[in-house]
Each structure stands twice: as structure tokens, then as C-alpha cells.
Design an enzyme around this catalytic site. Sequence first.
Site, PDB file in Angstrom:
ATOM      1  CB  THR A  35      53.759 -93.235 -64.533  1.00 57.06           C
ATOM      2  OG1 THR A  35      52.853 -92.137 -64.569  1.00 57.06           O
ATOM      3  CG2 THR A  35      53.903 -93.746 -63.121  1.00 57.06           C
ATOM      4  N   GLY A  36      55.292 -91.269 -67.022  1.00 57.88           N
ATOM      5  CA  GLY A  36      55.240 -90.913 -68.448  1.00 57.88           C
ATOM      6  C   GLY A  36      56.407 -91.539 -69.204  1.00 57.88           C
ATOM      7  CE1 TYR A 145      44.435 -92.756 -60.119  1.00 55.10           C
ATOM      8  CE2 TYR A 145      42.713 -94.429 -60.112  1.00 55.10           C
ATOM      9  CZ  TYR A 145      43.436 -93.457 -60.786  1.00 55.10           C
ATOM     10  OH  TYR A 145      43.172 -93.186 -62.106  1.00 55.10           O
ATOM     11  CD  GLN A 162      35.218 -70.178 -52.576  1.00 56.87           C
ATOM     12  OE1 GLN A 162      35.169 -71.306 -52.112  1.00 56.87           O
ATOM     13  NE2 GLN A 162      36.092 -69.267 -52.193  1.00 56.87           N
ATOM     14  CB  THR A 175      41.536 -97.451 -71.281  1.00 55.55           C
ATOM     15  OG1 THR A 175      40.573 -96.652 -70.576  1.00 55.55           O
ATOM     16  CG2 THR A 175      41.645 -96.938 -72.702  1.00 55.55           C
TER      17      THR A 175
END
Length: 310
Positions: A35-36, A145, A162, A175
Site C-alpha cells: 500500500t506504499g 486489523y 520478558q 488522520t
Amino acid sequence: MRVVVTGAAGFLGSHLCEVLLGRGDEVVGYDNMVTGQKENVDLLLAADGFTFVEQDVTEHLEVPGPVDGVLHLASPASPEDFAEIPIKIMKVGALGTANCLGLARVKGSRFVLASTSEVYGDALVHPQPETYWGNVNPIGERGCYDEAKRFAEALSLAYARQHGVDVGIVRTFNTSGPRFRPADGRVLSTFVTQALRGDPITVQGDGSQSRSICYVDDQVRGYVAMLDHPGVVGPVNIGTSDEITILRLAELVREMVGSTSPIEFVEGRPDDPRQRCPDLSRARQLLGWEPQVPLEEGLRRTIAWFRVHA
Ligand code: UDP
């Protein structure tokens, strides 16, 4: 600092890399380009201090040299992607997060996880504080998701407990800003594109559902603040309390674009969160962070970008 950013070619990732490079950090950016966007990589490569690695972060990460911070933003994040590539989403949230945490452990780096308001699901508490455990349907379409991010949060805390990894979790809300993929499918990019073309603006459901849309510069400042506050685990909501219904958003975008697009009501999405607005007390308290760009100013800047790029 020398930092690794996954999802560097994405919307949030590319803005974050830009800010880090701008303050003189060295950035190693990872993206598998599912998706970049190539334009985002080209823009970053033009700056000093940026190295790009085209790789899926579900595969082992080999970064030579010291690493002060690992910021894990890689993930498809549009509800359109949830329907099309749910397995990739679950793998990057699970295996990708494990690889990033492993890298942070080996290098002794601060680790920042890009989590999401989706961990609250269709929230029954409003506004949503980080102490709210959420109302998620694990087997619905959004489950891939929501659950991947919930698992990623749990895994981060497991590495902190841990192995003593210095983890910080950011819960990103909706956004606005330049560089959304043209066919991203999320509400703002869709409405703006429709308004600019004079096409009907597709309001899903009755439009009474709400979102709170934070401008990308503010959002990215939240990530940088988290990176710069070692020891702060959070999770910390980063968003705005400027809440708006989707119908009002459609009208506002139409007005601001100066469009005559009609508003068309279409079928709503299953498990669509009804009301979403962050409680920002923790961000103020732990990070000294506050959103600065009001909703309409964020929309104005987003629309200006789409006018040139849509
Ligand atoms: N939405 C809409 N029309 C669209 C796209 C989205 O009415 O063309 C609505 C969607 O049903 C949801 C809200 O806008 O209620 C926000 O959707 P988005 O895809 O931006 O992401 P979400 O916040 O649900 O993850």
C-alpha cells in the site's frame, strides 16, 4: 539518532520519516510497497540520511550498525484493505511486529508501535480513554486489523516484560493530510475526490456515526514525542477531540471544495464504530502533547493537496 521506520512509503510513515530527517536523524525505511507509494520513497530519497529497503517486514530484518529507535508503522489500514488482504494485515501485525521487536531487542533500541483506535472496536465508552478494553468483533471483517493490532500491543508488552525492551504504544485515531493513496477508500480521501469531480458523495449508513480527524503533522509529532520519551509505555491516544458526524463531514467537504455534488446515502459497513473520539488526557500528561491544527485547517490543507494530485 539512527532509526528504523517500517511502512516508510505509506501515508503516516512518509510524513514521520520526513520529520525525523528534518531534525537530523538518520532513517532506514522499510516498505513492501503493497500500500506504499513510490512517490513517497522518491521524496524521502532526495533528503540526506535516508536509506530505503524494499522488503516485507514479516521476513527477518537485518540492519547493520546501531539502531536507537524502531518505529513500526507498516500495515494496510483502510477498511477497503480489510476486505481484500486480511491475511497480509494479520501477518504484518503479528510476524512483522515480532521481527521489529526482535530487532529492537538485539539493538537495545526504543520501540514504538503504531496501534489504532480500532482496538476500541465499536466503543461503548465515549470519549475513549486508554483504560477502556474495547468492544471488538474478532470474526467480523474489521477483525483482521483490530485483532492484529491488539495482538501487536500484547506482544510489545510481552517483549517489555520478558526481555526488557523499551516499548511505547501510540493509538492513532483518524488522520487528515496530503499523500493518501488515490483509491484509499477512507472517508476523507473519498469525499474530497468525489467533491472535486462533482460525483455524488457517498455517505455510508445514515451519516450519524462520528470520527475525530487529526491533522497528520500533529499525529506525527505524537510519534516523535513517544520516541523521545523512553520509559513511557502508554498506550497513548493520539488524535483530536474535534469530533464530527460523517454527514456533517460530507457537507463541510462539499462547502470547502465549492462543489455541487449531491449527497448519496449508501449501505453502511458491518461493525462500523458509531462514535469515535479520543480522551487525550494521557497524551498531555505523559508526552506533553496536544493537537494544534483545527479540523477545518486540516481539511483545507488536505483539499489543497488533492486539487493538485487527485
Ligand atoms: N465512510 C463513508 N463513505 C465512504 C467511506 C467511509 O460514509 O465513502 C464512513 C464509514 O462508514 C465510517 C467513516 O466514514 O463510518 C470512516 O471510515 P474510514 O474508512 O475513513 O475509516 P474508519 O474510521 O472506519 O476506520
